[in-house]
Design an enzyme around this catalytic site. Structure first.
Site, PDB file in Angstrom:
ATOM      1  N   HIS A  86       2.190   8.939   4.442  1.00 54.92           N
ATOM      2  CA  HIS A  86       1.295   9.944   5.037  1.00 54.92           C
ATOM      3  C   HIS A  86       1.992  10.717   6.154  1.00 54.92           C
ATOM      4  CE1 HIS A  86      -2.386   9.136   2.912  1.00 54.92           C
ATOM      5  NE2 HIS A  86      -2.379   7.849   3.225  1.00 54.92           N
ATOM      6  N   GLU A 139      -1.201  -8.049   1.877  1.00 56.93           N
ATOM      7  CA  GLU A 139      -1.033  -6.599   1.884  1.00 56.93           C
ATOM      8  C   GLU A 139      -0.046  -6.153   2.951  1.00 56.93           C
ATOM      9  OE1 GLU A 139      -3.428  -2.376   2.518  1.00 56.93           O
ATOM     10  OE2 GLU A 139      -3.965  -4.154   3.683  1.00 56.93           O
ATOM     11  N   SER A 172      -7.194   3.959  -1.414  1.00 58.01           N
ATOM     12  CA  SER A 172      -6.981   2.512  -1.370  1.00 58.01           C
ATOM     13  C   SER A 172      -8.244   1.729  -1.686  1.00 58.01           C
ATOM     14  CB  SER A 172      -6.448   2.105   0.006  1.00 58.01           C
ATOM     15  OG  SER A 172      -5.154   2.628   0.206  1.00 58.01           O
ATOM     16  N   ASP A 179       0.845  -1.201   0.000  1.00 55.94           N
ATOM     17  CA  ASP A 179       0.000   0.000   0.000  1.00 55.94           C
ATOM     18  C   ASP A 179       0.878   1.248   0.000  1.00 55.94           C
ATOM     19  OD1 ASP A 179      -1.943   1.986   0.485  1.00 55.94           O
ATOM     20  OD2 ASP A 179      -3.165   0.582   1.622  1.00 55.94           O
ATOM     21  N   THR A 235      -8.130  -2.102   1.598  1.00 59.01           N
ATOM     22  CA  THR A 235      -7.570  -3.106   0.678  1.00 59.01           C
ATOM     23  C   THR A 235      -8.092  -4.501   0.955  1.00 59.01           C
ATOM     24  OG1 THR A 235      -5.610  -1.751   0.287  1.00 59.01           O
ATOM     25  CG2 THR A 235      -5.450  -4.104  -0.218  1.00 59.01           C
ATOM     26  N   ASP A 245      -1.323  -0.136  -4.752  1.00 62.11           N
ATOM     27  CA  ASP A 245      -2.592   0.469  -5.136  1.00 62.11           C
ATOM     28  C   ASP A 245      -2.408   1.919  -5.589  1.00 62.11           C
ATOM     29  OD1 ASP A 245      -1.815   1.174  -2.594  1.00 62.11           O
ATOM     30  OD2 ASP A 245      -3.762   0.871  -1.662  1.00 62.11           O
ATOM     31  N   HIS A 246      -1.326   2.566  -5.086  1.00 64.57           N
ATOM     32  CA  HIS A 246      -1.008   3.960  -5.419  1.00 64.57           C
ATOM     33  C   HIS A 246       0.308   4.285  -4.745  1.00 64.57           C
ATOM     34  CE1 HIS A 246      -2.102   4.781  -1.293  1.00 64.57           C
ATOM     35  NE2 HIS A 246      -3.272   4.167  -1.512  1.00 64.57           N
ATOM     36  N   ASP A 252       2.247   2.831   3.214  1.00 62.46           N
ATOM     37  CA  ASP A 252       1.344   3.974   3.033  1.00 62.46           C
ATOM     38  C   ASP A 252       1.360   4.896   4.248  1.00 62.46           C
ATOM     39  OD1 ASP A 252      -1.060   5.303   1.701  1.00 62.46           O
ATOM     40  OD2 ASP A 252      -1.983   4.607   3.559  1.00 62.46           O
TER      41      ASP A 252
END
Length: 605
Positions: A500, A491, A332, A291, A385, A538-539, A496
């Site tokens: 952040h 995952e 997500s 992620d 996810t 996912d990004h 991620d």
């Protein structure tokens, strides 16, 4: 009114300083030509500058803050721009102690200018340094200066800026506040890339020489960029020269968070590649989602792990477009739904199309082809996810409604956090045939669920340990024993989180943890021909770049453009059966369709 203006302005400027002051300040800033700032003194003070420069010209008995006579403004004096604000700041408590000095660069004849300066300072005795006020304001005289033999004739708050490469014990060191030289005496470096080694060594030798006399050093005319600030900081320059004090202070204060050194290098599994890309029936599909894991995140892990990763061995790779149905930048939920269902949806939606209609996901569809399925995550199981592989709901934050879909799913295995979200579903899960276990092992049940934590799992930096590796190994063992083809989604959710939070350490450690699991999965694929492994994201999160690093010491510096997701392409890697099918540049939805095309090619519904 003017005092009120200064006080109000200082409060506004000092808001960021309150945050800055809480950080560990292992550097010192010299605010060069500070009088040219829109708000002189307070800008430098708010940036935490330890040295603040003002050029002085003696004109008609007044000390004007200017570099040359043509730029003199009668309103801009050392008193109006500096001494009055400092005195007012001390009086109001905005300036508690003078943890800074004024570097006074005399542009006119030294003795006469200093005579007027000393008279001017009589009005500010209460804020000046001295035996009775050890935290008071010091003035370091630069530019035109008296002879060193005369330094001792000046008050205790007056020090001098010594400007020569010739240093010796005979100098009046007790009155020398710093040693300054032009950077161009040492190097022509422009602050981009890296300084030539011979020039760097010459500069370092001079810094060390000044420090041998227990005095600080500064270089004027030096490059004014992030690369330069970092280089000078690492070399030990005491007062880093800049015309951008706020930006320099912000960058340098965040360096401890942006630089990470990995002290736990893991060995890479030597993939065999015997069946890589083979046109054979796909027996198992393992989809691994990091992620927020972009190319910079992968690179940061590579450079801090001895320049090698399990992931970067792989030869079949591509790039994935991540846009959502309703937004250029996906979240997500929409990103994972695209992988799970092959359809674009709106951000925040899980397993439904933009109109809210339920979409069939891979576990549901593959059940019809005789596959078993499982999900493993470092997130809560109601996270966007993992939930995209069993739930159908338009709002990702509705955890209780999402949890209700798990007993109805076609999953045979789930492992993750967030057990408290499923209190109302425990009976339904057991009725659906799930054995709820409380540890890893060799499970024999038909369906297994493991709520590893009541809430969120800790990050690697907080002691999560080998959870993801153990969970994936147990999942592979469980699904293999079923003797049927399987689909497993794994995952790594907290790469991620690192993006952040703009945390280099979190990004690197979470990605390295993910890579260890990738190595375990590659070994499984080698031992079980016909297994297809897909590793993607996912990004990307954080708009991460890598301005500097050192492979030899497993150290990397990350920079962040954002604290949110970005729309940049994300890498996709594949290994094993039909891995060559995943080369190219394509939409995230294509991953689902590529998987289903292979399943339909070899299996009947």
């Amino acid at each position: 009114m003017q005092r009120f203006f200064y006080s109000l302005l200082a409060l506004v400027l000092l808001l960021p300083f309150q945050v800055f002051a809480q950080r560990s300040q292992a550097f010192q800033i010299h605010s060069h030509n500070d009088y040219l700032q829109t708000v002189p003194f307070w800008t430098a003070y708010a940036a935490g500058a330890s040295s603040i420069e003002v050029d002085l010209i003696l004109k008609d008995g007044q000390l004007m803050a200017a570099h040359e006579a043509e730029s003199i403004d009668p309103k801009r004096t050392i008193g109006s721009l500096y001494l009055d604000p400092i005195a007012e700041g001390v009086k109001t408590g905005l300036v508690s102690t003078a943890q800074f000095h004024l570097l006074v660069d005399l542009k006119t004849e030294a003795y006469s200018t200093l005579e007027v300066l000393l008279k001017s300072m009589e009005d500010y005795r209460d804020v000046l340094f001295g035996a009775a006020n050890p935290h008071g304001l010091k003035l370091i005289i630069s530019g035109n200066r008296p002879k060193p033999s005369d330094y001792g004739n000046y008050p205790e708050y007056i020090f001098f800026d010594y400007q020569s490469k010739e240093l010796g014990k005979e100098l009046p060191w007790s009155k020398i506040g710093m040693v300054s030289l032009s950077f161009r005496q040492f190097s022509v470096w422009n602050g981009k890339g890296r300084m030539v080694e011979d020039e760097r060594k010459s500069l370092q030798d001079f810094i060390d020489l000044v420090h041998s006399f227990d005095r600080p050093v500064r270089f004027w005319g030096s490059p004014d960029s992030k690369s330069a600030w970092k280089a000078f900081h690492e070399m030990g320059e005491d007062y880093i020269n800049t015309d951008r004090p706020m930006e320099a202070a912000d960058y340098l204060s965040q360096l401890p968070e942006n630089v990470y050194q990995n002290n736990s290098v893991h060995e890479v599994y030597p993939a065999r590649f015997a069946g890589d890309g083979a046109d054979v029936p796909v027996k198992n599909v393992i989809l691994m989602i990091g992620d927020g894991n972009g190319l910079a995140q992968i690179s940061s892990a590579l450079f801090t792990n001895g320049n090698q990763l399990n992931l970067t061995q792989l030869k079949n790779m591509g790039l994935v477009k991540t846009q959502a149905a309703d937004d250029f930048t996906t979240d997500s939920a929409a990103g994972a739904t695209a992988y799970a269902s092959g359809e674009k949806t709106n951000n925040r939606a899980i397993g439904v199309d933009p109109e809210g209609n339920a979409l069939e996901n891979l576990p549901d569809l593959l059940d019809g082809f005789g596959f078993s399925s499982g999900i493993v995550t470092t997130d809560q199981l109601t996270g966007a996810t993992p939930a995209s592989f069993y739930a159908h709901h338009p709002e990702r934050d509705d955890a209780e409604q999402i949890a209700a879909y798990l007993p109805k799913s076609k999953l045979d295995l789930f492992i993750g956090g967030g057990g408290d979200r499923f209190g109302a579903q425990l009976g339904d899960l057991q009725q659906a045939g799930f054995e709820l276990v409380d540890g890893f092992g060799s499970w024999e049940a038909g369906r297994v669920g493991y709520f590893v934590a009541p809430g969120s799992l800790p990050k690697v930096l907080d002691g999560r340990g080998d959870y993801l590796l153990e969970a994936t190994s147990s999942a592979l063992g469980f699904l293999e024993k079923k003797g049927v083809p399987f689909f497993l989604m794994v995952e790594a959710a907290n790469i991620d989180s690192g993006g952040h939070e703009n945390s280099t350490g979190m990004i690197v450690t979470e990605m390295l943890d993910f890579d260890r699991v990738i190595g375990r999965v590659l070994r499984f694929a080698d031992e079980h021909p016909g297994t297809l492994v897909i590793v993607t994201a996912d990004h990307e999160t954080g708009g991460v770049s890598i301005p500097q690093g050192d492979i030899e010491s497993n150290t990397v510096e990350l920079a962040f453009h954002s604290d949110d997701h970005t729309g940049i392409l994300v890498p996709i890697f594949a290994y094993g059966a039909h891995s060559g099918d995943f080369r190219g540049v394509y939409e995230n939805t294509a991953v689902f369709h590529k998987i289903m095309e292979l399943v339909r090619k070899y299996y009947r519904d």
